[in-house]
Write a protein that holds these residues in place. Structure first.
Motif: not given
Length: 337
Positions: A44-55
């Protein structure tokens, strides 16, 4: 049960209830939580970027797997079918935990595995594009980016020169800045002469680059290499990643050219690097990225290190000046550049 500061991990209950499995135990490691569940171990990890980056990352992983390269991270969808869960205006992801150990750069067998795995990952990613090349698509931008970095260093030099009281870091920086500015100029000149922009028009040279090939982002499992943490991944020339890997490995071995030659030869078994590739790789390696990074981190306060830590790291980086010069000469001579 979460081991550690319960206040720090209060997010756990709210986030994990959005996933369809039972959690038996949770252990914090570095900046993530390891989840032991009835469906295997997860991260489980918090991401420090936007959803577009994750996509972008998730589609890249899907593309690799479609092309039979499976040795990468795998995101878990929550009960709503999303790769992310939002909680208190922050985004979290869950991934399958790759049960293995971090690779060791001092092990030649593992260096071979890394080079081979990187070449295979690059091959599998040929043709991957995102948002009509409007997002994280870097071919053609290198010379401009390096020029900006050089100008940053010149600004730092101008400002620090005017300081009445100079720290030890300031003094070491000023003693070494002119040499490194000349190297930056040389790198930019070489890349222009070596037809960098021409190479950026050849599709087979443009791939998904991991862009953060540190030892703990490569996991050894069942005698295979797995690549994790694609947070900094981009689409760029293959040699972008090769340069990144060579710099990461060689700083631990006083810029031993034989290590670089070995990595390149193993990579070359799965993709035939051409003269223009070696030319551009050399131009990239000439740029003193390690000097730029530590100076930028210090003067822009990008990392919350102690003053002594910054100073010791800068001292170590500039102490490799002669070894780095020898490495670049050997590289240039060996590849007839």
């Amino acid at each position: 049960m979460v081991r550690g500061d319960s206040e720090e991990y209060t997010l756990y209950d709210e986030v994990i209830k959005k996933y369809d499995y039972k959690v038996y135990d949770v252990i914090p490691i570095r900046k993530v939580l390891i989840l032991f569940t009835n469906k295997g171990n997860k991260i489980l990890k918090q991401i420090n970027y936007d959803i577009k980056h994750l996509d972008f990352i998730s589609k890249a992983m899907e593309y690799l797997k479609k092309n039979k390269f499976l040795n990468v991270i795998e995101y878990e969808k929550n009960i709503y079918g999303n790769y992310y869960t939002k909680h208190n205006n922050k985004y979290y992801i869950v991934m399958n935990l790759i049960e293995g150990r971090e690779c060791e750069f001092n092990n030649p067998i593992e260096l071979k595995m890394i080079a081979e795995g990187l070449a295979k990952m690059h091959n599998a990613s040929e043709g991957f594009r995102y948002d009509n090349n409007g997002y994280r698509y870097n071919p053609g931008t290198l010379i401009g980016n390096l020029t900006i970095k050089k100008e940053e260093i010149k600004i730092f030099k101008s400002l620090v020169s005017k300081y009445e009281k100079k720290s030890e870091f300031d003094k070491i920086f000023l003693e070494n800045v002119d040499y490194n500015l000349k190297r930056m100029d040389e790198s930019i000149k070489l890349l222009s002469e070596y037809q960098y922009l021409k190479a950026c028009s050849w599709e087979d040279k443009i791939v998904l680059c991991h862009n953060d090939l540190v030892y703990h982002n490569m996991i050894i499992k069942d005698k295979e290499i797995y690549f994790i943490d694609f947070d900094y991944s981009v689409i760029d020339l293959r040699v972008h990643d090769l340069c990144n890997l060579i710099n990461k490995v060689l700083k631990n071995f006083a810029f031993n050219f034989k290590k670089a030659r070995f990595l390149i030869s193993e990579y070359n078994k799965f993709y035939n690097l051409e003269e223009i590739d070696f030319q551009i790789l050399y131009g990239m390696l000439v740029f003193p990225q390690d000097f730029y990074s530590i100076v930028k981190d210090y003067y822009k306060r990008k990392k919350m290190w102690e003053e002594e830590t910054f100073t010791l790291r800068l001292k170590r980086k500039v102490s490799y000046k002669e070894e780095r010069e020898d490495f670049l000469k050997e590289f240039k001579n060996y590849y007839n550049l």
